[in-house]
Design an enzyme around this catalytic site. Structure first.
Site, mmCIF file in Angstrom:
data_model
loop_
_atom_site.group_PDB
_atom_site.id
_atom_site.type_symbol
_atom_site.label_atom_id
_atom_site.label_comp_id
_atom_site.label_asym_id
_atom_site.label_seq_id
_atom_site.Cartn_x
_atom_site.Cartn_y
_atom_site.Cartn_z
ATOM 1 N N GLY A 84 34.490 41.827 38.922
ATOM 2 C CA GLY A 84 35.713 42.601 39.159
ATOM 3 C C GLY A 84 35.442 43.711 40.159
ATOM 4 O O GLY A 84 35.960 44.824 40.055
ATOM 5 N N GLN A 96 40.174 48.678 41.343
ATOM 6 C CA GLN A 96 40.207 50.120 41.602
ATOM 7 C C GLN A 96 38.844 50.780 41.341
ATOM 8 O O GLN A 96 38.351 51.537 42.163
ATOM 9 C CB GLN A 96 41.294 50.788 40.741
ATOM 10 C CG GLN A 96 41.555 52.231 41.152
ATOM 11 C CD GLN A 96 42.242 53.061 40.072
ATOM 12 O OE1 GLN A 96 42.390 52.619 38.931
ATOM 13 N NE2 GLN A 96 42.646 54.259 40.424
ATOM 14 N N ASP A 119 34.314 38.758 42.458
ATOM 15 C CA ASP A 119 35.714 38.906 42.041
ATOM 16 C C ASP A 119 36.397 37.570 42.315
ATOM 17 O O ASP A 119 35.816 36.697 42.956
ATOM 18 C CB ASP A 119 36.393 40.041 42.853
ATOM 19 C CG ASP A 119 37.525 40.689 42.059
ATOM 20 O OD1 ASP A 119 38.384 39.951 41.538
ATOM 21 O OD2 ASP A 119 37.546 41.923 41.945
ATOM 22 N N ILE A 120 37.654 37.448 41.873
ATOM 23 C CA ILE A 120 38.362 36.196 42.169
ATOM 24 C C ILE A 120 38.940 36.201 43.584
ATOM 25 O O ILE A 120 39.407 35.196 44.082
ATOM 26 C CB ILE A 120 39.505 35.891 41.160
ATOM 27 C CG1 ILE A 120 40.336 37.147 40.895
ATOM 28 C CG2 ILE A 120 38.969 35.301 39.880
ATOM 29 C CD1 ILE A 120 41.630 36.851 40.159
ATOM 30 N N ARG A 121 38.936 37.386 44.214
ATOM 31 C CA ARG A 121 39.417 37.467 45.604
ATOM 32 C C ARG A 121 38.543 38.457 46.366
ATOM 33 O O ARG A 121 37.876 39.293 45.766
ATOM 34 C CB ARG A 121 40.875 37.934 45.627
ATOM 35 C CG ARG A 121 41.014 39.290 44.996
ATOM 36 C CD ARG A 121 42.440 39.748 44.814
ATOM 37 N NE ARG A 121 42.489 40.704 43.709
ATOM 38 C CZ ARG A 121 42.193 41.999 43.801
ATOM 39 N NH1 ARG A 121 41.833 42.520 44.950
ATOM 40 N NH2 ARG A 121 42.239 42.793 42.745
ATOM 41 N N ASP A 178 35.160 33.742 38.654
ATOM 42 C CA ASP A 178 36.210 34.030 37.680
ATOM 43 C C ASP A 178 35.522 34.592 36.421
ATOM 44 O O ASP A 178 34.684 33.917 35.816
ATOM 45 C CB ASP A 178 36.927 32.704 37.383
ATOM 46 C CG ASP A 178 37.958 32.834 36.274
ATOM 47 O OD1 ASP A 178 38.070 33.912 35.658
ATOM 48 O OD2 ASP A 178 38.637 31.815 36.009
ATOM 49 N N TYR A 205 46.661 45.677 25.571
ATOM 50 C CA TYR A 205 45.464 46.196 26.258
ATOM 51 C C TYR A 205 44.631 47.057 25.302
ATOM 52 O O TYR A 205 43.410 46.890 25.196
ATOM 53 C CB TYR A 205 45.946 47.007 27.460
ATOM 54 C CG TYR A 205 44.894 47.758 28.234
ATOM 55 C CD1 TYR A 205 43.894 47.088 28.934
ATOM 56 C CD2 TYR A 205 44.939 49.153 28.309
ATOM 57 C CE1 TYR A 205 42.958 47.794 29.677
ATOM 58 C CE2 TYR A 205 44.014 49.860 29.054
ATOM 59 C CZ TYR A 205 43.021 49.175 29.736
ATOM 60 O OH TYR A 205 42.106 49.888 30.471
ATOM 61 N N LYS A 258 40.859 46.424 23.972
ATOM 62 C CA LYS A 258 39.764 47.384 24.197
ATOM 63 C C LYS A 258 39.150 47.814 22.857
ATOM 64 O O LYS A 258 37.933 47.976 22.738
ATOM 65 C CB LYS A 258 40.260 48.598 24.990
ATOM 66 C CG LYS A 258 40.546 48.285 26.460
ATOM 67 C CD LYS A 258 39.271 47.924 27.214
ATOM 68 C CE LYS A 258 39.500 47.623 28.673
ATOM 69 N NZ LYS A 258 38.320 47.110 29.366
HETATM 70 C C1 AKB Z 1 46.115 52.093 32.136
HETATM 71 O O1 AKB Z 1 46.990 52.934 32.407
HETATM 72 O O2 AKB Z 1 46.334 51.007 31.598
HETATM 73 C C2 AKB Z 1 44.672 52.440 32.461
HETATM 74 C C3 AKB Z 1 43.971 53.055 31.293
HETATM 75 C C4 AKB Z 1 44.326 54.388 30.811
HETATM 76 O O3 AKB Z 1 43.080 52.452 30.773
HETATM 77 N N1 AKB Z 1 44.629 53.322 33.591
#
Ligand code: AKB
Length: 317
Positions: free
Chosen positions: A9, A13, A35-37, A53, A143, A147
């Site tokens: 990755g 960013q 990365d994939i690109r 990938d 997300y 995590k």
């Molecule tokens: C998001 O906004 O999803 C990320 C984070 C806080 O992990 N920047």
């Protein structure tokens, strides 16, 4: 001999700046970007790059064997806002890539792993101010759940198999070299681009939404110092709280107005508001400070100066 590092990755960013910083530190040839690109011209020209990938174990293992990799930084992830739109894809990317890397470390194919977690592991029942290292964690986003599960697996692999995995709970990250993609904190990057281009910005978060944030230079320095720390000083093997700044869209716009007095902001909150509302507004990072000497260098004013200069150059190139 310098460690051989694989960044998965590398064109995102964080990955872009991390790759360049590590190449500076250990030599271009020793940092394999994947990365994939393809990524920025600077990244592509400065050292090895491989298309891979993160969810494909064989591809990652082949790179590890071919380049005799010692350390992996796994930076590929689907962030909070995008993962709400594609929950299963987000879960698959965030979890499978982590398992692949942890399993390579368990089988002694690599000796050290860095994996970023996030303030998204916290939820509405978490204490909102000065959120402690150990506290209630009931995330309400895909997300955040990925995590949090990832953190549990990191600690499990450390305790059960001795995997040397190190992790940071990143706040929102602000940078100008590569745009973020799909996060809830992205407004704090977009705002600088729009301030310079159009002198106005419509924020998708409300004016008083306070969130923990950090300038990218600090974020990269944190990852590198955590990875350099002696193993026995890394006491937390799930993920470390890390703090630098806390601000609202309103405070950020005031700091921009000091340089661009005609800058205007208005507010049109969307689905990301609920995500932001479920996250802490400030973080207690005393464990990271104590265990491996963490200390941020950028305050809001210093960051705004750097961002306005960096974004201006970005648009002029
Ligand atoms: C998001 O906004 O999803 C990320 C984070 C806080 O992990 N920047």
């Amino acid at each position: 001999m310098a460690s051989k590092i694989l960044i998965i990755g590398a064109c995102g960013q964080i990955g872009t700046e991390l790759t360049m910083a590590l190449r500076e530190e250990v030599g271009n040839r020793n940092v394999i970007a994947s990365d994939i690109r393809e990524g920025s011209k600077e990244l592509m020209a400065s050292g090895p790059f491989e298309v891979a990938d993160a969810t494909n174990f064989d591809q990652i293992q082949d790179l590890v064997m071919h380049y005799e990799i010692d350390e992996i930084y796994l930076m590929a992830a689907m962030l909070s806002a995008t993962a709400e739109k594609f929950p299963m894809k987000g879960w698959a990317l965030n979890m499978n890539s982590l398992f692949h890397v942890l399993n390579l470390a368990k089988d002694k194919k690599v000796s050290k792993v860095f994996w970023p977690s996030s303030i998204a592991v916290f939820g509405p029942t978490t204490p909102k101010h000065d959120t402690p290292q150990n506290t209630i964690m009931e995330p309400t986003t895909v997300y955040g759940i990925s995590k949090q599960a990832g953190e549990r697996w990191c600690e499990y692999y450390f305790k059960k198999f001795g995997v040397d995995v190190r992790s940071i709970r990143y706040p929102g990250l602000i940078s100008y070299k590569t745009l973020p993609g799909g996060g809830t904190t992205d407004y704090a990057v977009e705002i600088y681009h729009e301030a310079l281009k159009n002198k106005k910005y419509t924020s998708f978060l409300k004016e008083d939404t306070e969130l923990p944030m950090m300038f990218m230079d600090d974020a990269i320095r944190a990852a590198m110092s955590l990875m350099e720390a002696p193993a026995d000083s890394v006491k937390v093997r799930s993920s470390y709280n890390l703090a630098a700044l806390n601000f609202t869209p309103e405070t950020l716009s005031k700091s921009i107005r000091k340089h661009i007095p005609e800058f205007e902001i208005d507010y049109a909150p969307d689905f990301r508001q609920a995500i932001a509302d479920s996250w802490p507004s400030s973080i207690d990072d005393s464990s990271a400070r104590k265990d491996w000497g963490w200390k941020p260098e950028f305050d809001l004013e210093k960051m705004t100066r750097e961002m306005l200069k960096g974004v201006k150059d970005f648009h002029e190139v």
